[in-house]
Design a protein around this motif. Structure first.
Motif, PDB file in Angstrom:
ATOM      1  N   LYS A  11       0.855  -1.211  -0.127  1.00  0.00           N
ATOM      2  CA  LYS A  11      -0.062  -0.022  -0.186  1.00  0.00           C
ATOM      3  C   LYS A  11       0.757   1.392  -0.060  1.00  0.00           C
ATOM      4  O   LYS A  11       1.832   1.440   0.677  1.00  0.00           O
ATOM      5  CB  LYS A  11      -0.846   0.007   1.129  1.00  0.00           C
ATOM      6  CG  LYS A  11      -1.607  -1.057   1.515  1.00  0.00           C
ATOM      7  CD  LYS A  11      -2.473  -1.828   0.342  1.00  0.00           C
ATOM      8  CE  LYS A  11      -3.594  -2.885   0.689  1.00  0.00           C
ATOM      9  NZ  LYS A  11      -2.931  -3.871   1.188  1.00  0.00           N
ATOM     10  N   GLU A  50      -2.834   5.250   0.665  1.00  0.00           N
ATOM     11  CA  GLU A  50      -3.885   4.244   0.975  1.00  0.00           C
ATOM     12  C   GLU A  50      -3.824   3.861   2.358  1.00  0.00           C
ATOM     13  O   GLU A  50      -4.895   3.566   2.938  1.00  0.00           O
ATOM     14  CB  GLU A  50      -3.295   2.953   0.072  1.00  0.00           C
ATOM     15  CG  GLU A  50      -3.722   3.443  -1.241  1.00  0.00           C
ATOM     16  CD  GLU A  50      -3.201   2.272  -2.315  1.00  0.00           C
ATOM     17  OE1 GLU A  50      -3.422   2.183  -3.524  1.00  0.00           O
ATOM     18  OE2 GLU A  50      -2.043   1.347  -1.926  1.00  0.00           O
ATOM     19  N   ARG A 102     -15.465  -1.357   6.391  1.00  0.00           N
ATOM     20  CA  ARG A 102     -14.926  -0.715   5.281  1.00  0.00           C
ATOM     21  C   ARG A 102     -15.534   0.690   5.389  1.00  0.00           C
ATOM     22  O   ARG A 102     -16.716   0.997   5.467  1.00  0.00           O
ATOM     23  CB  ARG A 102     -15.228  -1.475   3.976  1.00  0.00           C
ATOM     24  CG  ARG A 102     -14.585  -0.881   2.968  1.00  0.00           C
ATOM     25  CD  ARG A 102     -15.115  -1.691   1.615  1.00  0.00           C
ATOM     26  NE  ARG A 102     -14.514  -3.140   1.606  1.00  0.00           N
ATOM     27  CZ  ARG A 102     -15.346  -3.944   1.541  1.00  0.00           C
ATOM     28  NH1 ARG A 102     -16.802  -3.866   1.678  1.00  0.00           N
ATOM     29  NH2 ARG A 102     -14.879  -5.127   1.357  1.00  0.00           N
ATOM     30  N   ASN A 159     -15.133   4.248   2.781  1.00  0.00           N
ATOM     31  CA  ASN A 159     -14.545   4.814   1.476  1.00  0.00           C
ATOM     32  C   ASN A 159     -13.773   3.681   0.793  1.00  0.00           C
ATOM     33  O   ASN A 159     -12.654   3.997   0.128  1.00  0.00           O
ATOM     34  CB  ASN A 159     -13.908   6.031   1.652  1.00  0.00           C
ATOM     35  CG  ASN A 159     -14.798   7.069   2.230  1.00  0.00           C
ATOM     36  OD1 ASN A 159     -15.954   7.148   2.051  1.00  0.00           O
ATOM     37  ND2 ASN A 159     -14.473   7.901   3.116  1.00  0.00           N
ATOM     38  N   GLY A 160     -14.072   2.641   0.994  1.00  0.00           N
ATOM     39  CA  GLY A 160     -13.271   1.571  -0.020  1.00  0.00           C
ATOM     40  C   GLY A 160     -12.027   0.915   0.956  1.00  0.00           C
ATOM     41  O   GLY A 160     -11.557  -0.086   0.252  1.00  0.00           O
ATOM     42  N   TRP A 161     -12.025   1.315   1.900  1.00  0.00           N
ATOM     43  CA  TRP A 161     -10.717   0.583   2.797  1.00  0.00           C
ATOM     44  C   TRP A 161     -11.038  -0.139   4.095  1.00  0.00           C
ATOM     45  O   TRP A 161     -12.043   0.459   4.843  1.00  0.00           O
ATOM     46  CB  TRP A 161      -9.615   1.549   2.850  1.00  0.00           C
ATOM     47  CG  TRP A 161      -9.051   2.084   1.588  1.00  0.00           C
ATOM     48  CD1 TRP A 161      -9.429   2.941   0.696  1.00  0.00           C
ATOM     49  CD2 TRP A 161      -8.138   1.428   0.690  1.00  0.00           C
ATOM     50  NE1 TRP A 161      -8.683   2.950  -0.455  1.00  0.00           N
ATOM     51  CE2 TRP A 161      -7.927   2.086  -0.445  1.00  0.00           C
ATOM     52  CE3 TRP A 161      -7.220   0.335   0.983  1.00  0.00           C
ATOM     53  CZ2 TRP A 161      -6.935   1.669  -1.143  1.00  0.00           C
ATOM     54  CZ3 TRP A 161      -6.196  -0.092   0.195  1.00  0.00           C
ATOM     55  CH2 TRP A 161      -5.978   0.452  -0.944  1.00  0.00           C
ATOM     56  N   CYS A 162     -10.323  -0.965   4.321  1.00  0.00           N
ATOM     57  CA  CYS A 162     -10.553  -1.913   5.674  1.00  0.00           C
ATOM     58  C   CYS A 162      -9.860  -1.845   6.801  1.00  0.00           C
ATOM     59  O   CYS A 162      -8.617  -1.239   6.577  1.00  0.00           O
ATOM     60  CB  CYS A 162     -10.820  -3.487   5.295  1.00  0.00           C
ATOM     61  SG  CYS A 162     -12.043  -3.654   3.737  1.00  0.00           S
ATOM     62  N   ARG A 197      -8.224  -3.286   0.549  1.00  0.00           N
ATOM     63  CA  ARG A 197      -9.478  -3.064  -0.044  1.00  0.00           C
ATOM     64  C   ARG A 197     -10.379  -4.228   0.555  1.00  0.00           C
ATOM     65  O   ARG A 197     -11.769  -3.816   0.388  1.00  0.00           O
ATOM     66  CB  ARG A 197      -9.458  -3.067  -1.674  1.00  0.00           C
ATOM     67  CG  ARG A 197      -8.624  -1.761  -1.969  1.00  0.00           C
ATOM     68  CD  ARG A 197      -8.715  -1.762  -3.412  1.00  0.00           C
ATOM     69  NE  ARG A 197      -8.051  -0.323  -3.980  1.00  0.00           N
ATOM     70  CZ  ARG A 197      -8.686   0.643  -4.093  1.00  0.00           C
ATOM     71  NH1 ARG A 197      -9.680   0.983  -3.697  1.00  0.00           N
ATOM     72  NH2 ARG A 197      -7.973   1.811  -4.405  1.00  0.00           N
ATOM     73  N   THR A 198     -10.055  -5.279   0.847  1.00  0.00           N
ATOM     74  CA  THR A 198     -10.957  -6.493   1.484  1.00  0.00           C
ATOM     75  C   THR A 198     -10.272  -7.082   2.625  1.00  0.00           C
ATOM     76  O   THR A 198      -9.187  -6.458   2.904  1.00  0.00           O
ATOM     77  CB  THR A 198     -10.972  -7.835   0.441  1.00  0.00           C
ATOM     78  OG1 THR A 198      -9.567  -8.049   0.160  1.00  0.00           O
ATOM     79  CG2 THR A 198     -11.823  -7.233  -1.020  1.00  0.00           C
ATOM     80  N   GLU A 236      -6.675 -10.515   2.660  1.00  0.00           N
ATOM     81  CA  GLU A 236      -5.737 -10.629   1.623  1.00  0.00           C
ATOM     82  C   GLU A 236      -4.542 -11.374   1.955  1.00  0.00           C
ATOM     83  O   GLU A 236      -4.572 -11.672   3.277  1.00  0.00           O
ATOM     84  CB  GLU A 236      -5.183  -8.864   1.416  1.00  0.00           C
ATOM     85  CG  GLU A 236      -6.485  -8.080   0.728  1.00  0.00           C
ATOM     86  CD  GLU A 236      -5.738  -6.646   0.446  1.00  0.00           C
ATOM     87  OE1 GLU A 236      -6.516  -5.987  -0.057  1.00  0.00           O
ATOM     88  OE2 GLU A 236      -4.749  -6.501   0.903  1.00  0.00           O
TER      89      GLU A 236
END
Length: 279
Positions: free
Chosen positions: A13, A17, A109, A111-114, A183-184, A187
């Motif tokens: 990242k 990010e 999550r 805005n798309g980040w966990c 993002r998930t 990973e």
């Protein structure tokens, strides 16, 4: 448990990010503060879960546990596991009692980040041995935070974590491991809290850009666990107590950012907590 295809390289990242993950981490830290405040004798575990669900909804965050696939989808936004329950406990009508150990695990999550974190909360006054178990669990997570910038391979960190637990007379759960996150929620890489022949096959290099959910699970005696008939709740086979603690961590050129740290989580202008590399 180690998953297949774990040898794919992790997704590193950028600083931007990591900063976005930190915003999710702040919400997780605040959600866990709600849990700590509610976790008292006489409270039902479902009441804690409902409070966290309302908090995530208020802040337009997506809870990552509810609906998670399994033989039956996970039904809650938190895993609430009591005493011999190690992980994945389902909130319900169970009433917390004086002397319990409550494990709280939650992730969201934004805005798309966990971000993902777990804590263990003593309920009222607990036995000295349970408190010692909790202390060792928290120390084990701190070992990982301290060593991430100072070692070349994850196995070098995991071996120190395992050594600390076993020196205290406790055992590391080997059926479940931590994970990469971004993002998930799950990973690569997989992040075991112990070292053996199998984990060495999927060892990974520690380099800036890694974002890991490190989550030691420490049992009072035996490491073996079973899964109950609800298909989710994991318990110690000997039915003795267990603790679970977790942080989402980012390894950077300047040290470790604790993405789910309490520090700064209640002040939108505060920087992320950074643990610099030690000499």
């Amino acid at each position: 448990m180690l998953r297949p295809n774990a040898n794919r390289p992790p997704e590193l990242k950028s600083a931007r990010e990591v900063a976005l993950m930190r915003e999710a981490g702040k919400l997780v830290a605040r959600a866990l503060k709600i849990c700590r405040d509610l976790a008292k004798p006489g409270v039902k575990t479902i009441e804690i879960d409902q409070a966290v669900e309302a908090f995530y909804a208020k802040h337009m965050a997506v809870p990552l546990f509810k609906g998670y696939p399994g033989k039956t989808p996970f039904p809650a936004v938190t895993c609430l596991s009591v005493n011999e329950q190690v992980v994945h406990g389902i909130p319900g009508q169970r009433v917390l009692k004086e002397g319990d150990l409550l494990k709280v695990d939650t992730a969201c999550r934004l805005n798309g980040w966990c971000a993902d974190r777990a804590i263990t909360v003593p309920i009222g006054t607990v036995s000295p041995e349970k408190l010692r178990l909790l202390k060792v669990g928290e120390e084990t997570l701190q070992i990982a935070i301290d060593l991430l910038p100072r070692r070349k391979w994850w196995s070098q960190v995991a071996s120190e974590m395992q050594r600390h637990v076993e020196k205290a007379g406790f055992s590391v759960v080997t059926s479940y491991v931590g994970h990469g996150i971004g993002r998930t929620m799950h990973e690569n890489p997989q992040v075991p809290n112990y070292v053996d022949h199998e984990t060495r096959k999927s060892d990974f290099k520690l380099e800036p850009g890694l974002t890991l959910a490190v989550e030691p699970m420490v049992n009072m005696r035996r490491a073996e666990v079973d899964t109950l008939g609800d298909q989710w709740t994991v318990v110690t086979r000997d039915r003795l107590a267990s603790v679970h603690v977790e942080h989402t961590l980012a390894l950077t050129p300047n040290g470790v950012i604790i993405i789910t740290a309490d520090e700064g989580a209640f002040d939108d202008d505060a920087p992320a907590a950074v643990v610099p590399p030690s000499a």
